[in-house]
Design an enzyme around this catalytic site. Structure first.
Site, PDB file in Angstrom:
ATOM      1  N   LYS A  76      38.707  35.839  19.721  1.00 29.70           N
ATOM      2  CA  LYS A  76      39.039  35.353  21.052  1.00 29.70           C
ATOM      3  C   LYS A  76      40.174  34.318  20.954  1.00 29.70           C
ATOM      4  CE  LYS A  76      35.585  37.937  22.460  1.00 29.70           C
ATOM      5  NZ  LYS A  76      35.072  38.671  21.322  1.00 29.70           N
ATOM      6  N   TYR A  91      25.532  35.575  24.374  1.00 33.83           N
ATOM      7  CA  TYR A  91      26.400  36.751  24.228  1.00 33.83           C
ATOM      8  C   TYR A  91      25.514  37.958  23.864  1.00 33.83           C
ATOM      9  CZ  TYR A  91      29.356  40.089  21.912  1.00 33.83           C
ATOM     10  OH  TYR A  91      29.951  41.259  21.532  1.00 33.83           O
ATOM     11  N   ASP A 122      27.704  28.276  19.373  1.00 31.79           N
ATOM     12  CA  ASP A 122      28.793  29.242  19.425  1.00 31.79           C
ATOM     13  C   ASP A 122      29.834  28.618  20.352  1.00 31.79           C
ATOM     14  OD1 ASP A 122      30.535  31.258  20.242  1.00 31.79           O
ATOM     15  OD2 ASP A 122      29.030  32.835  20.065  1.00 31.79           O
ATOM     16  N   ARG A 143      35.348  39.775  -1.556  1.00 34.25           N
ATOM     17  CA  ARG A 143      34.049  39.677  -0.874  1.00 34.25           C
ATOM     18  C   ARG A 143      33.405  38.301  -1.078  1.00 34.25           C
ATOM     19  NH1 ARG A 143      29.522  40.944  -3.102  1.00 34.25           N
ATOM     20  NH2 ARG A 143      30.373  42.556  -4.463  1.00 34.25           N
TER      21      ARG A 143
HETATM   22  N1  PLP Z   1      30.234  35.081  20.666  1.00 36.96           N
HETATM   23  C1  PLP Z   1      30.779  35.204  21.885  1.00 36.96           C
HETATM   24  C2  PLP Z   1      30.614  34.074  22.853  1.00 36.96           C
HETATM   25  C3  PLP Z   1      31.481  36.354  22.253  1.00 36.96           C
HETATM   26  O1  PLP Z   1      32.008  36.452  23.484  1.00 36.96           O
HETATM   27  C4  PLP Z   1      31.610  37.407  21.306  1.00 36.96           C
HETATM   28  C5  PLP Z   1      32.329  38.654  21.643  1.00 36.96           C
HETATM   29  O2  PLP Z   1      32.634  38.935  22.785  1.00 36.96           O
HETATM   30  C6  PLP Z   1      31.009  37.260  20.050  1.00 36.96           C
HETATM   31  C7  PLP Z   1      30.350  36.081  19.761  1.00 36.96           C
HETATM   32  C8  PLP Z   1      31.098  38.347  19.022  1.00 36.96           C
HETATM   33  O3  PLP Z   1      32.338  38.320  18.408  1.00 36.96           O
HETATM   34  P1  PLP Z   1      33.058  39.585  17.731  1.00 36.96           P
HETATM   35  O4  PLP Z   1      33.311  40.590  18.803  1.00 36.96           O
HETATM   36  O5  PLP Z   1      34.274  38.988  17.116  1.00 36.96           O
HETATM   37  O6  PLP Z   1      32.105  40.117  16.707  1.00 36.96           O
END
Ligand code: PLP
Length: 384
Positions: A202, A105, A177, A51
């Site tokens: 992704k 997102y 992001d 952790r």
């Molecule tokens: N940021 C973006 C641009 C995303 O498309 C996603 C998920 O689709 C996330 C963050 C969240 O990621 P996770 O599903 O790995 O928690």
């Protein structure tokens, strides 16, 4: 890092890997142990424990990601959302305010709108393509500005250079992001961002077989985030770390192929009589095409489009295509198709979606690594 690891492709394979090799193993074994023998550590965060994000499988990934991102340090976690929530909670204290891009997102949008008030933090939304409108949203308590490399599902490209300049001018942290670009197409830290975040679920892992997250930046900021991560507990399991690192090795091959394939698919769709509109920054018709060309080495595998026949044609198309899986997520080897009104953006009201330009019939496609010709033939038969 040896001098010879100069270019991205070499760094993806070799950076951060144990040297010398453990028992001669060409691929680093999985360190499936929760705890490690005490070696005189004096701080809680230094005690080797899963952790605490300081065990071999995690450390190798941190070292590799820091090199790929051109950052001092990196930290992985159990999902993109674990990274995003931990990062924002680590860097914003109760009373602090965040400027965030208006089309985030869905999970991040929910976090800052529904959870922030309970946690004493607040956020205001900005149109990230209009820098002249941002200053009006500043408060004395504003600490950071948060944007995404390309928005979902319309692939809007914010004025990322202006975000960095605005953050510098107002003493804010600039956070991005970078999931939709990946370090192959855009490297935020050399471009001046303080932190680069990924849903590693992704492109970084790229095989749709784990969820994971990552953040990179200065050692000072990453240590603050790691401390919060140790308390919130969203650590990445060693087996998922192994799959994450294995997937990373082919990142450049996959993303470059996806850049080319998605552009060909977008061009095909844009020229088809049944297609009303295609959203892809690689197309000259995209409103931020010139900016995307300046900022990015490629525009990635995700595009969205609308058919003239609206929802019924969209559903018909989804029922007729044979290669794509009808599933959320993006950036992996499989081509995936979704209708955002029923998946990623189902949490918004219809009016909210329409305000953001997301019609009910909009389809989002994440182009995988299948042969482009097979995809084009499949889409042509589905459109017929
Ligand atoms: N940021 C973006 C641009 C995303 O498309 C996603 C998920 O689709 C996330 C963050 C969240 O990621 P996770 O599903 O790995 O928690």
């Amino acid at each position: 890092m040896p001098e010879t690891y100069r270019r991205l492709e070499t760094q993806l394979v070799h950076a951060g890997e144990p040297s010398p090799r453990i028992e001669g193993a060409v691929e680093m074994p999985i360190f499936q142990s929760a705890t490690y023998t005490y070696a005189g550590e004096t701080r809680y965060d230094d005690v080797r424990y899963l952790r605490s994000n300081n065990t071999p499988s995690q450390l190798a990934l941190h070292a590799k990601l820091a090199v790929l991102e051109g950052a001092e340090a990196a930290l992985v976690s159990a999902s993109g959302m674990a990274t995003i929530s931990t990062t924002l909670l680590a860097l914003l204290s109760a009373g602090d305010h965040l400027l965030a891009q208006s089309c985030l997102y869905g999970g991040t949008h929910d976090l800052v709108t529904s959870e922030f008030p309970n946690l004493g933090r607040s956020a205001s939304f900005i149109d990230a393509t209009r820098p002249e409108s941002w200053a009006a949203q500043l408060r004395p308590s504003t600490r950071a500005i948060y944007v995404e490399a390309m928005t979902n599902p319309l692939l809007e490209v914010a004025d990322l250079r202006a975000v960095v300049a605005f953050a510098r001018a107002h003493g804010l942290l600039a956070i991005i992001d970078n999931t939709f670009a990946s370090p192959v197409n855009f490297r935020p830290i050399p471009a001046g961002f303080d932190l680069s975040i990924h849903s590693a679920t992704k492109y970084l892992n790229g095989h749709s077989d784990i969820v994971a997250g990552a953040v990179s930046g200065s050692t000072r900021l990453i240590e603050r985030i790691r401390h919060k991560a140790n308390l919130l507990g969203g650590a990445l399991d060693p087996h998922a770390a192994f799959l994450f690192k294995r997937g990373l090795k082919t990142l450049a091959l996959r993303v470059r192929f996806q850049n080319d394939s998605a552009l060909r698919v977008a061009t095909f769709l844009a020229g088809h009589a049944r297609v009303k509109r295609v959203h892809y920054p690689g197309l000259a018709s995209h409103p931020q095409h010139a900016r995307a060309r300046e900022l990015f080495a490629g525009c990635g595998g995700v595009l969205s489009f609308e058919l003239h026949g609206g929802v019924s044609d969209a559903e018909d198309f989804a029922a007729r295509v044979r290669i794509p899986a009808i599933a959320p997520s993006l950036g992996g080897v499989h081509t995936l198709l979704t209708r955002p009104a029923t998946t990623s953006h189902a949490g918004l009201t219809r009016e909210e979606r329409l305000q953001r330009g997301i019609s009910d019939g909009l389809l989002r496609l994440s182009v995988g690594i299948e042969a482009t010709e097979d995809l084009l033939e499949d889409f042509a038969q589905a459109l017929r």
